[in-house]
Enzyme design. Structure first.
Site, PDB file in Angstrom:
ATOM      1  N   MET A  27      -7.455  -3.072   4.471  1.00  0.00           N
ATOM      2  CA  MET A  27      -7.506  -4.234   3.576  1.00  0.00           C
ATOM      3  C   MET A  27      -6.702  -3.959   2.300  1.00  0.00           C
ATOM      4  O   MET A  27      -6.864  -4.665   1.301  1.00  0.00           O
ATOM      5  CB  MET A  27      -8.962  -4.572   3.228  1.00  0.00           C
ATOM      6  CG  MET A  27      -9.775  -4.940   4.474  1.00  0.00           C
ATOM      7  SD  MET A  27     -11.231  -5.949   4.128  1.00  0.00           S
ATOM      8  CE  MET A  27     -12.164  -4.878   3.060  1.00  0.00           C
ATOM      9  N   GLY A  28      -5.845  -2.941   2.327  1.00  0.00           N
ATOM     10  CA  GLY A  28      -5.022  -2.644   1.159  1.00  0.00           C
ATOM     11  C   GLY A  28      -5.806  -1.938   0.063  1.00  0.00           C
ATOM     12  O   GLY A  28      -6.853  -1.350   0.324  1.00  0.00           O
ATOM     13  N   HIS A  31      -5.862   4.206  -0.874  1.00  0.00           N
ATOM     14  CA  HIS A  31      -6.204   5.490  -1.480  1.00  0.00           C
ATOM     15  C   HIS A  31      -5.958   6.569  -0.429  1.00  0.00           C
ATOM     16  O   HIS A  31      -5.481   6.267   0.685  1.00  0.00           O
ATOM     17  CB  HIS A  31      -7.652   5.479  -1.982  1.00  0.00           C
ATOM     18  CG  HIS A  31      -8.639   4.992  -0.968  1.00  0.00           C
ATOM     19  ND1 HIS A  31      -8.897   5.674   0.202  1.00  0.00           N
ATOM     20  CD2 HIS A  31      -9.409   3.867  -0.917  1.00  0.00           C
ATOM     21  CE1 HIS A  31      -9.796   5.012   0.908  1.00  0.00           C
ATOM     22  NE2 HIS A  31     -10.119   3.900   0.264  1.00  0.00           N
ATOM     23  N   HIS A  34      -7.105   6.004   3.282  1.00  0.00           N
ATOM     24  CA  HIS A  34      -6.193   5.221   4.124  1.00  0.00           C
ATOM     25  C   HIS A  34      -4.998   6.086   4.555  1.00  0.00           C
ATOM     26  O   HIS A  34      -4.559   6.027   5.705  1.00  0.00           O
ATOM     27  CB  HIS A  34      -5.639   4.026   3.347  1.00  0.00           C
ATOM     28  CG  HIS A  34      -6.679   3.030   2.905  1.00  0.00           C
ATOM     29  ND1 HIS A  34      -6.989   2.827   1.585  1.00  0.00           N
ATOM     30  CD2 HIS A  34      -7.447   2.161   3.610  1.00  0.00           C
ATOM     31  CE1 HIS A  34      -7.908   1.886   1.492  1.00  0.00           C
ATOM     32  NE2 HIS A  34      -8.213   1.461   2.696  1.00  0.00           N
ATOM     33  N   GLN A  58     -15.258 -11.263   7.156  1.00  0.00           N
ATOM     34  CA  GLN A  58     -16.207 -10.141   7.117  1.00  0.00           C
ATOM     35  C   GLN A  58     -16.914 -10.044   5.775  1.00  0.00           C
ATOM     36  O   GLN A  58     -17.707  -9.131   5.562  1.00  0.00           O
ATOM     37  CB  GLN A  58     -15.532  -8.825   7.493  1.00  0.00           C
ATOM     38  CG  GLN A  58     -14.563  -8.271   6.465  1.00  0.00           C
ATOM     39  CD  GLN A  58     -13.793  -7.087   7.016  1.00  0.00           C
ATOM     40  OE1 GLN A  58     -12.969  -7.193   7.920  1.00  0.00           O
ATOM     41  NE2 GLN A  58     -14.052  -5.903   6.466  1.00  0.00           N
ATOM     42  N   GLN A 145     -14.136   7.694   9.533  1.00  0.00           N
ATOM     43  CA  GLN A 145     -15.562   7.986   9.741  1.00  0.00           C
ATOM     44  C   GLN A 145     -16.397   7.453   8.573  1.00  0.00           C
ATOM     45  O   GLN A 145     -17.591   7.205   8.715  1.00  0.00           O
ATOM     46  CB  GLN A 145     -15.745   9.500   9.900  1.00  0.00           C
ATOM     47  CG  GLN A 145     -17.171   9.951  10.126  1.00  0.00           C
ATOM     48  CD  GLN A 145     -17.790   9.306  11.364  1.00  0.00           C
ATOM     49  OE1 GLN A 145     -17.203   9.320  12.440  1.00  0.00           O
ATOM     50  NE2 GLN A 145     -18.977   8.719  11.198  1.00  0.00           N
ATOM     51  N   ASP A 147     -16.658   4.584   7.425  1.00  0.00           N
ATOM     52  CA  ASP A 147     -17.354   3.375   7.864  1.00  0.00           C
ATOM     53  C   ASP A 147     -17.866   3.644   9.288  1.00  0.00           C
ATOM     54  O   ASP A 147     -17.304   3.164  10.279  1.00  0.00           O
ATOM     55  CB  ASP A 147     -16.394   2.182   7.806  1.00  0.00           C
ATOM     56  CG  ASP A 147     -15.883   1.961   6.393  1.00  0.00           C
ATOM     57  OD1 ASP A 147     -16.648   1.467   5.560  1.00  0.00           O
ATOM     58  OD2 ASP A 147     -14.729   2.343   6.102  1.00  0.00           O
TER      59      ASP A 147
HETATM   60  P1  AMP Z   1     -10.617  -0.715   4.366  1.00  0.00           P
HETATM   61  O1  AMP Z   1      -9.299  -0.958   3.725  1.00  0.00           O
HETATM   62  O2  AMP Z   1     -11.698  -0.358   3.389  1.00  0.00           O
HETATM   63  O3  AMP Z   1     -11.003  -1.778   5.347  1.00  0.00           O
HETATM   64  O4  AMP Z   1     -10.425   0.618   5.220  1.00  0.00           O
HETATM   65  C1  AMP Z   1      -9.406   0.710   6.193  1.00  0.00           C
HETATM   66  C2  AMP Z   1      -9.619   1.931   7.025  1.00  0.00           C
HETATM   67  O5  AMP Z   1      -9.625   3.095   6.207  1.00  0.00           O
HETATM   68  C3  AMP Z   1     -10.972   1.934   7.749  1.00  0.00           C
HETATM   69  O6  AMP Z   1     -10.792   2.473   9.050  1.00  0.00           O
HETATM   70  C4  AMP Z   1     -11.807   2.824   6.895  1.00  0.00           C
HETATM   71  O7  AMP Z   1     -12.868   3.449   7.599  1.00  0.00           O
HETATM   72  C5  AMP Z   1     -10.789   3.846   6.460  1.00  0.00           C
HETATM   73  N1  AMP Z   1     -11.247   4.540   5.247  1.00  0.00           N
HETATM   74  C6  AMP Z   1     -11.681   3.972   4.098  1.00  0.00           C
HETATM   75  N2  AMP Z   1     -12.076   4.914   3.222  1.00  0.00           N
HETATM   76  C7  AMP Z   1     -11.885   6.120   3.833  1.00  0.00           C
HETATM   77  C8  AMP Z   1     -12.091   7.486   3.446  1.00  0.00           C
HETATM   78  N3  AMP Z   1     -12.572   7.806   2.246  1.00  0.00           N
HETATM   79  N4  AMP Z   1     -11.784   8.444   4.340  1.00  0.00           N
HETATM   80  C9  AMP Z   1     -11.294   8.126   5.567  1.00  0.00           C
HETATM   81  N5  AMP Z   1     -11.067   6.862   5.980  1.00  0.00           N
HETATM   82  C10 AMP Z   1     -11.351   5.875   5.137  1.00  0.00           C
END
Ligand code: AMP
Length: 282
Positions: A27-28, A31, A34, A58, A145, A147
């Protein structure tokens, strides 16, 4: 790196790309968590496709969809640095055109833990991820992991719908003080940020007990809760869960041997920010 905004465009570009193709949905507001997914995808595939889409389906009506951090130019720069080949940045209408009304319902697994507090959340996740899979037709897709329930949901839907790709789980990336990296950490005030590592400390307590031979899940939950409750800036605890296997049903006792792993997961509110984290006991 090519940036593509239409569904037809990404489908065509992926169809013409060399294989294997690895997909990294985000979702951009990128960090290092990602970027760990992108790095892993880069090592394992000929083509890496990343997506940036803040998926409205979501988010619940009271959640932070409008406030969710967005920084498209910075995100594109980071993807470019990591050697991403294609980036898909669709507008909402491109994914959900007028009249869109077909949903991927993940059943009981989507109703517990996060799903119980965020009704419809995993239906939104499962639907958008299925759409991204059918557009890009990846050989592998990469998820964090961090999530943990989302990962379980995506593994389940991939199997149940015979999507025929490999789901790769990437370990949680943490700040040096243990806080799991998250785009939502940007909402924390300085004092909340200082207190936030309590979440991982609480999970580490469960790990420590498990390593010392404790297999009573109730005792693990109670001790994790006690660590969280000792931090005044934890406003409320949504759940402390010790769940097993692929179904994430709550356990009474941890299995001492065998294939079944347990996930200890927590969700807490710090002010208006919701923090989630988990550890796997194996
Ligand atoms: P999001 O942008 O929050 O939807 O996350 C996108 C992807 O990055 C998802 O598969 C998350 O589980 C993964 N992700 C987010 N934070 C972390 C983290 N701290 N360590 C590893 N993967 C992450």
């Amino acid at each position: 790196m090519i940036v593509i905004e239409t569904a037809l465009g990404i489908a065509q570009a992926c169809a013409e790309s060399s294989r294997p193709l690895g997909l990294v949905p985000t979702m951009g507001a990128l960090h290092d968590g990602h970027l760990a997914l992108v790095k892993r995808a880069r090592q394992e595939n000929q083509t890496v496709v990343a997506t940036i889409f803040v998926n409205p389906t979501q988010f619940g009506p009271q959640e932070d969809l409008a406030a969710y951090p967005r920084d498209r130019e910075r995100d594109l720069g980071l993807f470019r640095q990591q050697g991403v080949d294609l980036v898909f940045t669709p507008a909402v209408d491109e994914i959900y055109p007028p009249g869109f009304d077909t949903w991927v319902d993940v059943g009981a697994l989507g109703d517990r833990l996060e799903g119980a507090r965020r009704p419809g959340h995993f239906r939104g996740v499962a639907t958008v991820v299925t759409k991204l899979f059918t557009l890009a037709r990846p050989d592998r897709a990469y998820f964090g992991q961090k999530d943990g329930q989302q990962l379980a949901v995506i593994r389940r839907l991939t199997r149940d719908l015979n999507l025929g790709l490999e789901i790769v789980a990437v370990p949680t990336v943490r700040d040096p003080d243990g806080l799991a990296q998250s785009s939502r950490n940007a909402y924390l005030t300085p004092s909340q940020r200082e207190a936030a590592p309590v979440v991982y400390r609480a999970l580490r307590r469960a790990e420590e007990l498990w390593n010392n031979g404790v297999i009573d899940a109730g005792q693990l939950r109670a001790e994790v809760k006690a660590v969280l409750e000792a931090e005044p800036l934890v406003e409320s605890i949504d759940y402390v869960s010790v769940a097993g296997g692929e179904s994430l049903e709550e356990l009474d006792q941890l299995p001492r041997s065998g294939q079944i792993r347990a996930m200890v997961s927590v969700a807490v509110m710090m002010g208006r920010t919701r923090l989630i984290d988990n550890v796997i006991l194996e």
